[in-house]
Design an enzyme around this catalytic site. Structure first.
Site, PDB file in Angstrom:
ATOM      1  N   GLU A  64      -3.960 -19.410   6.669  1.00 27.92           N
ATOM      2  CA  GLU A  64      -2.727 -18.627   6.829  1.00 27.92           C
ATOM      3  C   GLU A  64      -1.613 -19.568   7.255  1.00 27.92           C
ATOM      4  OE1 GLU A  64      -1.314 -15.527   6.393  1.00 27.92           O
ATOM      5  OE2 GLU A  64       0.410 -16.571   7.263  1.00 27.92           O
ATOM      6  N   ILE A 116       0.659   4.324   6.558  1.00 26.26           N
ATOM      7  CA  ILE A 116       0.023   5.579   6.134  1.00 26.26           C
ATOM      8  C   ILE A 116      -1.261   5.286   5.371  1.00 26.26           C
ATOM      9  CG2 ILE A 116       0.318   7.596   4.607  1.00 26.26           C
ATOM     10  CD1 ILE A 116       3.362   7.262   5.388  1.00 26.26           C
ATOM     11  N   LYS A 118       7.664   6.451  -3.735  1.00 27.39           N
ATOM     12  CA  LYS A 118       7.233   7.720  -3.144  1.00 27.39           C
ATOM     13  C   LYS A 118       8.395   8.401  -2.442  1.00 27.39           C
ATOM     14  CE  LYS A 118       2.545   6.028  -2.405  1.00 27.39           C
ATOM     15  NZ  LYS A 118       2.727   4.567  -2.499  1.00 27.39           N
ATOM     16  N   HIS A 148      -2.944   6.688   2.701  1.00 25.39           N
ATOM     17  CA  HIS A 148      -2.652   7.678   1.667  1.00 25.39           C
ATOM     18  C   HIS A 148      -3.935   8.392   1.243  1.00 25.39           C
ATOM     19  CE1 HIS A 148       1.520   6.536   1.150  1.00 25.39           C
ATOM     20  NE2 HIS A 148       1.151   5.262   1.185  1.00 25.39           N
ATOM     21  N   CYS A 158      10.596  -7.123  29.266  1.00 30.32           N
ATOM     22  CA  CYS A 158       9.305  -7.797  29.425  1.00 30.32           C
ATOM     23  C   CYS A 158       9.209  -9.114  28.661  1.00 30.32           C
ATOM     24  CB  CYS A 158       8.158  -6.872  29.034  1.00 30.32           C
ATOM     25  SG  CYS A 158       8.127  -6.443  27.287  1.00 30.32           S
ATOM     26  N   ILE A 215      -0.513  -6.732  -4.336  1.00 27.59           N
ATOM     27  CA  ILE A 215      -1.065  -5.556  -3.633  1.00 27.59           C
ATOM     28  C   ILE A 215       0.080  -4.815  -2.945  1.00 27.59           C
ATOM     29  CG2 ILE A 215      -2.797  -4.723  -2.016  1.00 27.59           C
ATOM     30  CD1 ILE A 215      -4.129  -6.215  -4.263  1.00 27.59           C
ATOM     31  N   VAL A 255      -1.264 -23.598   1.928  1.00 27.54           N
ATOM     32  CA  VAL A 255      -1.945 -24.121   0.737  1.00 27.54           C
ATOM     33  C   VAL A 255      -0.891 -24.699  -0.203  1.00 27.54           C
ATOM     34  CG1 VAL A 255      -3.274 -23.475  -1.314  1.00 27.54           C
ATOM     35  CG2 VAL A 255      -3.918 -22.579   0.943  1.00 27.54           C
ATOM     36  N   ARG A 270       7.605  -5.331  -0.690  1.00 20.99           N
ATOM     37  CA  ARG A 270       6.456  -5.054  -1.562  1.00 20.99           C
ATOM     38  C   ARG A 270       6.274  -6.231  -2.525  1.00 20.99           C
ATOM     39  NH1 ARG A 270      10.109  -0.912  -1.333  1.00 20.99           N
ATOM     40  NH2 ARG A 270       9.421   1.134  -0.612  1.00 20.99           N
ATOM     41  N   CYS A 287       5.223  -4.381  30.672  1.00 23.48           N
ATOM     42  CA  CYS A 287       6.151  -3.666  29.781  1.00 23.48           C
ATOM     43  C   CYS A 287       6.323  -2.258  30.337  1.00 23.48           C
ATOM     44  CB  CYS A 287       5.584  -3.632  28.358  1.00 23.48           C
ATOM     45  SG  CYS A 287       6.472  -2.513  27.267  1.00 23.48           S
TER      46      CYS A 287
HETATM   47  C1  LIG Z   1       8.014  -0.866   2.526  1.00 24.51           C
HETATM   48  C2  LIG Z   1       6.523  -0.839   2.382  1.00 24.51           C
HETATM   49  C3  LIG Z   1       5.805   0.306   2.732  1.00 24.51           C
HETATM   50  C4  LIG Z   1       4.432   0.346   2.574  1.00 24.51           C
HETATM   51  N1  LIG Z   1       3.724   1.430   3.027  1.00 24.51           N
HETATM   52  C5  LIG Z   1       2.379   1.476   2.877  1.00 24.51           C
HETATM   53  C6  LIG Z   1       1.634   2.572   3.375  1.00 24.51           C
HETATM   54  O1  LIG Z   1       2.159   3.447   4.053  1.00 24.51           O
HETATM   55  N2  LIG Z   1       0.294   2.614   3.117  1.00 24.51           N
HETATM   56  C7  LIG Z   1      -0.327   1.659   2.383  1.00 24.51           C
HETATM   57  O2  LIG Z   1      -1.517   1.797   2.129  1.00 24.51           O
HETATM   58  N3  LIG Z   1       0.342   0.565   1.961  1.00 24.51           N
HETATM   59  C8  LIG Z   1       1.679   0.447   2.200  1.00 24.51           C
HETATM   60  N4  LIG Z   1       2.373  -0.648   1.787  1.00 24.51           N
HETATM   61  C9  LIG Z   1       1.656  -1.726   1.145  1.00 24.51           C
HETATM   62  C10 LIG Z   1       0.943  -2.631   2.149  1.00 24.51           C
HETATM   63  O3  LIG Z   1       1.778  -2.926   3.248  1.00 24.51           O
HETATM   64  C11 LIG Z   1       0.560  -3.919   1.427  1.00 24.51           C
HETATM   65  O4  LIG Z   1      -0.159  -3.577   0.277  1.00 24.51           O
HETATM   66  C12 LIG Z   1      -0.312  -4.848   2.267  1.00 24.51           C
HETATM   67  O5  LIG Z   1       0.249  -5.064   3.538  1.00 24.51           O
HETATM   68  C13 LIG Z   1      -0.453  -6.168   1.519  1.00 24.51           C
HETATM   69  O6  LIG Z   1      -1.226  -7.023   2.299  1.00 24.51           O
HETATM   70  P1  LIG Z   1      -1.517  -8.503   1.819  1.00 24.51           P
HETATM   71  O7  LIG Z   1      -2.539  -9.025   2.727  1.00 24.51           O
HETATM   72  O8  LIG Z   1      -1.767  -8.511   0.355  1.00 24.51           O
HETATM   73  O9  LIG Z   1      -0.110  -9.266   1.982  1.00 24.51           O
HETATM   74  P2  LIG Z   1       0.575  -9.908   3.267  1.00 24.51           P
HETATM   75  O10 LIG Z   1       0.445  -9.051   4.456  1.00 24.51           O
HETATM   76  O11 LIG Z   1       1.967 -10.273   2.864  1.00 24.51           O
HETATM   77  O12 LIG Z   1      -0.276 -11.217   3.538  1.00 24.51           O
HETATM   78  C14 LIG Z   1      -0.208 -12.362   2.720  1.00 24.51           C
HETATM   79  C15 LIG Z   1      -0.307 -13.568   3.619  1.00 24.51           C
HETATM   80  O13 LIG Z   1      -0.430 -14.744   2.839  1.00 24.51           O
HETATM   81  C16 LIG Z   1       0.201 -15.805   3.538  1.00 24.51           C
HETATM   82  N5  LIG Z   1       0.490 -16.869   2.580  1.00 24.51           N
HETATM   83  C17 LIG Z   1       1.313 -16.806   1.506  1.00 24.51           C
HETATM   84  N6  LIG Z   1       1.311 -17.975   0.858  1.00 24.51           N
HETATM   85  C18 LIG Z   1       0.479 -18.806   1.520  1.00 24.51           C
HETATM   86  C19 LIG Z   1       0.070 -20.147   1.327  1.00 24.51           C
HETATM   87  N7  LIG Z   1       0.521 -20.904   0.300  1.00 24.51           N
HETATM   88  N8  LIG Z   1      -0.795 -20.710   2.216  1.00 24.51           N
HETATM   89  C20 LIG Z   1      -1.267 -19.976   3.271  1.00 24.51           C
HETATM   90  N9  LIG Z   1      -0.909 -18.678   3.489  1.00 24.51           N
HETATM   91  C21 LIG Z   1      -0.056 -18.097   2.622  1.00 24.51           C
HETATM   92  C22 LIG Z   1       1.443 -15.144   4.105  1.00 24.51           C
HETATM   93  O14 LIG Z   1       1.980 -15.863   5.203  1.00 24.51           O
HETATM   94  C23 LIG Z   1       0.926 -13.759   4.495  1.00 24.51           C
HETATM   95  O15 LIG Z   1       0.555 -13.684   5.844  1.00 24.51           O
HETATM   96  C24 LIG Z   1       3.754  -0.741   1.996  1.00 24.51           C
HETATM   97  C25 LIG Z   1       4.474  -1.894   1.668  1.00 24.51           C
HETATM   98  C26 LIG Z   1       5.843  -1.956   1.903  1.00 24.51           C
HETATM   99  C27 LIG Z   1       6.589  -3.220   1.644  1.00 24.51           C
END
Ligand SMILES: Cc1cc2nc3c(=O)[nH]c(=O)nc-3n(C[C@H](O)[C@H](O)[C@H](O)COP(=O)(O)OP(=O)(O)OC[C@H]3O[C@@H](n4cnc5c(N)ncnc54)[C@H](O)[C@@H]3O)c2cc1C
Length: 497
Positions: free
Chosen positions: A43, A59, A262, A61, A454, A347, A184, A323, A412
């Protein structure tokens, strides 16, 4: 291999490397930790849950939105069930609130009926069409200007930070190494087979890589010569309200959705706040999390159509999440360009809900591309319980203070978070390293004053517990130092002279 968390060292080799410490990467790492494997998660930030997983609607869903047969449909429904089974044991706060999709008129009632059929096709249990009177009886503050709603009893809410930390901590307890502050930068291949990963902390030899890099997953794919998809960030802005108005809504209130999103919701959080949002704005910069006057104005107008009496004066903060949009469905599967590389990319929502189910299918796919899986007898599926002082009755609080006087020191004031909880959050296997890391784990700084009172005390506790100077403490990201030493300042002034 013993589990660990922090900025190094990077081992020389691993059976599997997972790139990205969001909820998806951490859920995958936990699923892999069931097996006799060496697993390293890389990370780039100082903590997990600093990307999209820290700024979303929280949420779970129910699963009626996605088209039947898609990854989104299948993994959403499975993921929502898995959270119901896993949350308590992993220390993930979850509330079974149910959700309502509110229809304004007869045309929207037709859409809502279609959603119900789609949900039934996707295997969502208990979906019902509610009349206007049923909705008002359940949600007294809702606008009476509506025709009815779709009720989904399996809709729920969850803490997205503690979901990520819960999966990460359990993965570490079961032997996964999470190497933070490590980006990476390259993927080595021999005859189209992955053989290693290059990072800012050196090289690690491996034959299996999972791309869970969120907004950067397209760039990571291209490091392996795979240009099969591109990520286009889509920003969503939010306003969060104080816990004093937490009774405004009982359940998650969606408008009837359109083709892109949504829509603007009004929803409770697991910690007793209420939020409104998100909108959907296409942007170019994957780091651009600014909130805008136009965006906030738009979400206020949208939320007022559902709950007209929004208590705007009780707003405590606003924020935006991005997103990782890459088409209609998740990109899940082996890379067409590199053997041993499996994507969990693009995702978007419902990615938080789907994360534990994504973990399951990614492990199956790794097996399909040659990873040998031998179940580990020592796998421990749960994390130890952590007391939450604020949620306890007086008698239990007194017992905690008798057991450890640091429970008697409230750091806090807004959220009643004690020094003992902050120390535990720092000292746990996936311990906080930053001020916001403490906030995400125990809510110190998440209340009405947003850390105004805090913040300095949390900073001092971090420095003491980590045994580092206060000038080494950061707010959140890799370069977000709170203080500069005189030497650094003087060096800076000299270089500008
Ligand atoms: C506005 C919004 C509302 C949403 N609401 C919902 C909801 O209510 N319910 C639901 O189910 N989903 C929801 N989602 C979707 C959900 O938040 C995401 O699908 C999910 O958080 C994606 O997780 P992830 O691990 O793929 O991405 P991330 O959490 O972005 O994690 C990816 C990680 O990779 C790391 N990274 C990137 N490049 C590198 C690299 N080269 N080397 C090392 N590390 C790297 C980044 O630092 C990051 O920490 C929502 C999304 C948004 C934006």
């Amino acid at each position: 291999m013993a589990g660990s968390f922090g900025p190094g060292p990077l081992p020389d080799s691993a059976d599997v490397v997972v790139i990205g410490g969001g909820v998806v990467g951490c859920a995958i790492a936990r699923e892999l930790s069931r097996f006799d494997l060496s697993v390293v998660l890389i990370e780039r930030s100082p903590d997990v849950a600093t990307g999209t997983s820290k700024a979303n609607s929280g949420i779970l869903h129910a699963g009626f939105d996605a088209d039947p047969g898609t990854w989104k449909a299948r993994l959403n429904v499975r993921g929502s069930r898995l959270y119901a089974e896993l949350s308590e044991g992993l220390g993930i706060p979850r509330k079974a609130t149910g959700s309502l999709v509110v229809a304004k008129d007869a045309a929207q009632m037709e859409t809502v009926a279609e959603l119900r059929h789609r949900g039934i096709d996707n295997g969502v249990p208990g979906l019902e069409i509610w009349t206007r009177d049923q909705v008002i009886a359940h949600e007294p503050n809702i606008s009476p200007d509506m025709a009815g709603a779709l009720w989904a009893p399996t809709g729920a809410i969850v803490c997205p930070f503690l979901a990520t930390v819960g999966f990460a901590e359990n993965a570490i307890r079961n032997g996964v190494r999470i190497v933070t502050e490590c980006t990476v930068t390259g993927i080595d291949m021999a005859d189209r087979q992955i053989v290693g990963v290059r990072t800012t902390r050196g090289r690690i030899a491996t034959r299996f890589v999972v791309n869970a890099a969120g907004l950067h997953s397209g760039e990571v794919a291209r490091l392996a010569g795979d240009d099969s998809f591109t990520i286009k960030p889509r920003r969503g802005e939010y306003i969060l309200f104080d816990r004093s108005v937490g009774q405004l809504v009982n359940t998650v209130l969606f408008p009837t959705p359109d083709k892109v999103s949504k829509g603007i919701l009004v929803a409770p959080t697991v910690h007793g706040n209420v939020f409104i949002g998100p909108d959907a704005t296409e942007i170019d910069d994957p780091e651009d999390r600014e909130t805008t006057a136009a965006g906030l104005g738009g979400i206020i107008a949208g939320a007022r159509r559902i709950v007209p009496g929004l208590p705007l004066g009780t707003a405590i903060t606003e924020f935006a999440g991005l997103r990782a949009a890459a088409g209609k469905d998740f990109i899940i599967g082996p890379s067409p360009a590199a053997r041993g590389l499996v994507h969990a990319a693009g995702i978007q929502s419902p990615g938080l809900t789907s994360a534990p189910a994504i973990g399951e299918v990614i492990v199956e796919m790794l097996q399909d591309v040659g990873l040998r899986l031998k179940p580990k007898a020592s796998f421990v599926p749960v994390n130890p319980e952590k007391p939450r002082f604020h949620d306890l009755d007086r008698e239990s609080q007194a017992l905690l203070i008798a057991s450890d006087p640091l429970f008697g020191r409230v750091i806090c004031r807004c959220e009643t978070i004690t020094e003992a909880e902050i120390v535990a959050a720092i000292q746990s296997p996936c311990g906080a390293r930053t001020v916001d890391g403490v906030k995400r784990r125990v809510r110190a700084g998440a209340g009405r004053c947003q850390g105004g009172f805090c913040g300095p005390r949390v900073t001092a506790i971090l420095a003491r517990e980590l045994g580092i100077p206060i000038t080494a403490i950061r707010k959140d990201s890799i370069d977000s130092w709170l203080f500069l030493s005189r030497a650094t300042l003087e060096a800076g002034e000299a270089s500008h002279a």
